[in-house]
Design an enzyme around this catalytic site. Structure first.
Site, PDB file in Angstrom:
ATOM      1  N   SER A  73       7.804   9.651   2.904  1.00 13.42           N
ATOM      2  CA  SER A  73       6.605   8.798   2.857  1.00 13.42           C
ATOM      3  C   SER A  73       6.649   7.760   1.739  1.00 13.42           C
ATOM      4  O   SER A  73       5.948   6.754   1.786  1.00 13.42           O
ATOM      5  CB  SER A  73       5.357   9.662   2.681  1.00 13.42           C
ATOM      6  OG  SER A  73       5.295  10.207   1.379  1.00 13.42           O
ATOM      7  N   ALA A 116       4.279  14.050   7.209  1.00 15.01           N
ATOM      8  CA  ALA A 116       5.711  13.744   7.072  1.00 15.01           C
ATOM      9  C   ALA A 116       5.900  12.327   6.526  1.00 15.01           C
ATOM     10  O   ALA A 116       5.220  11.935   5.577  1.00 15.01           O
ATOM     11  CB  ALA A 116       6.425  13.984   8.401  1.00 15.01           C
ATOM     12  N   CYS A 117       6.802  11.558   7.123  1.00 19.91           N
ATOM     13  CA  CYS A 117       7.134  10.234   6.568  1.00 19.91           C
ATOM     14  C   CYS A 117       5.943   9.278   6.573  1.00 19.91           C
ATOM     15  O   CYS A 117       5.984   8.247   5.898  1.00 19.91           O
ATOM     16  CB  CYS A 117       8.286   9.602   7.338  1.00 19.91           C
ATOM     17  SG  CYS A 117       9.833  10.465   7.078  1.00 19.91           S
ATOM     18  N   SER A 118       4.913   9.587   7.347  1.00 13.26           N
ATOM     19  CA  SER A 118       3.744   8.702   7.372  1.00 13.26           C
ATOM     20  C   SER A 118       2.643   9.167   6.426  1.00 13.26           C
ATOM     21  O   SER A 118       1.516   8.667   6.496  1.00 13.26           O
ATOM     22  CB  SER A 118       3.204   8.591   8.812  1.00 13.26           C
ATOM     23  OG  SER A 118       4.044   7.749   9.560  1.00 13.26           O
TER      24      SER A 118
END
Ligand code: COA
Length: 381
Positions: free
Chosen positions: A341, A154-156
């Site tokens: 990300s 996901a965002c990481s």
């Protein structure tokens, strides 16, 4: 041997949507929903929609506009979603195409020939298909050598991708690794959801992670890093390859269903995310500064994940113990919105040219999972 960041790349769609444009279309959709469902709303079976508000959006999130790949359909109250035409299998897929666009920028700025790249990692929140991996298609479009694979945190995804690339380099699998983050976030966003319709935009970023013995003189040493995850349902998207096995489970039986909202797109408990993630990330940064003997006050810049301006202000304040100038924690989400990300990488790409040799900074991601990644970098030369 050390793994370093040699360069970055950025691809931005040409069209952008302002908060005002977005809200005008949402409010037209709300009128339409309320008119079409008047009887059910009257009977308490469905909920009436209330208007969205551009002032609220900017105040609650810091977002003023977002770049998008498919503008008109998103703003059409009869569609309220991007419409990206399907392409035949012998044409590049859209995710691979935008990933390659960003990657070319990183290759050019490092002066690296594609054939000298030994691996491609596509690290992003939403992969276009099951297989073959998008990364293998990017490898073919760019004509890089070696191997390629996809990953999703996901965002990481970008920070986890950097660390994965570092591991591949240290393990001798490759000397030059492209980490690419194509994020078509508008396709996982529900533009009919007043609580979230303003959050995301589209973009692609790239990083070239390399062994220091081949990196250009002007690179970034990675001086410390840490990845963490902790399960949470507060940011979730139930879309997946098993959905077609149970088509009756469209998520519309829930409370959200009374507003016509499915669970097969982005959903979140924004308040809980805010409350739980801010301390988690501040603690991660502080602990890692201590572990690596870095005085947070000496970090020239923190390129934080770009989800919410108020979150970033609070994290920076908790880390540094004082209010922080925007220059120290630069903001790109006003123009780009949340690009998952790619956000912290856009900030790093756009706000790092003024670094002198020896100066240090922090790339930090956080998001669904929960997941968070901290990569401390020092400018070399
Ligand atoms: N327009 C106008 N008002 C709106 C609105 C909109 N688009 N969306 C919500 N509101 C209203 C709500 O109805 C609520 O009104 P009420 O107090 O009368 O009930 C009020 O604004 C507050 O809503 P809430 O959802 O609690 O807003 P918030 O202040 O928590 O801000 C977020 C919402 C999403 C911006 C914020 O919670 C956030 O950013 N959280 C972290 C999100 C994040 O990082 N997610 C990661 C994604 S990967």
């Amino acid at each position: 041997m050390k793994a370093v960041i040699s360069s970055t790349g950025l691809w931005t769609p040409k069209d952008s949507i302002s908060n005002e444009e977005l809200v005008e279309s949402f409010n037209a959709y709300a009128d339409k929903w309320n008119a079409e469902n008047a009887a059910a709303i009257e009977a308490g079976e469905k909920y009436a929609m209330t208007y969205s508000d551009a002032g609220f959006i900017e105040k609650a999130s810091g977002v003023k506009s977002r770049y998008v790949i498919s503008k008109e359909p998103i703003l059409d109250p009869n569609i309220m979603a991007p419409r990206i035409p399907a392409r035949p299998d012998d044409e590049p897929s859209i995710l691979a195409e935008i990933a390659a666009n960003a990657a070319r920028g990183a290759l050019e700025s490092a002066g690296r020939a594609p054939e000298d790249v030994g691996a491609v990692i596509v690290a992003c929140s939403n992969l276009q298909r099951g297989y073959p991996a998008i990364a293998v298609e990017v490898q073919s479009l760019l004509r890089t050598s070696g191997f390629a694979f996809d990953m999703n945190v996901a965002c990481s995804s970008a920070t986890f991708g950097i660390e994965t690339a570092r591991g591949l380099i240290m393990g001798g699998q490759a000397k030059s690794v492209l980490v690419v983050n194509p994020e078509i976030c508008t396709a996982h966003l529900n533009f009919k959801d007043r609580d979230a319709h303003f959050i995301f935009g589209d973009v692609a970023t790239a990083l070239l992670v390399e062994s220091d013995d081949i990196a250009p003189k002007n690179h970034w040493e990675i001086i410390g890093s840490k990845l963490v995850t902790q399960f949470s349902n507060n940011i979730r998207n139930n879309f997946g390859f098993l959905n077609h096995c149970a088509p009756e489970d469209d998520g519309l039986n829930s409370e959200r269903g009374k507003m016509g909202l499915t669970d097969k797109l982005f959903t979140q408990n924004g308040r809980s995310v805010f409350k739980e993630v801010v301390p988690m990330v501040a603690r991660l940064i502080k602990d890692q500064c201590e572990a690596h003997n870095i005085d947070p006050q000496n970090l020239k810049r923190m390129w934080l994940h770009q989800a919410n301006l108020n979150m970033n202000v609070l994290i920076a304040k908790k880390v540094l113990g004082k209010d922080v100038e925007l220059e120290q924690a630069p903001v790109v989400l006003d123009e780009y919105a949340n690009t998952s990300s790619a956000g912290s990488i856009i900030a790093f790409h756009k706000h790092s040219q003024d670094f002198k040799a020896g100066e240090t900074g922090l790339i930090c991601s956080f998001g669904a999972g929960y997941s968070a990644g901290a990569i401390f970098v020092k400018k070399v030369a």
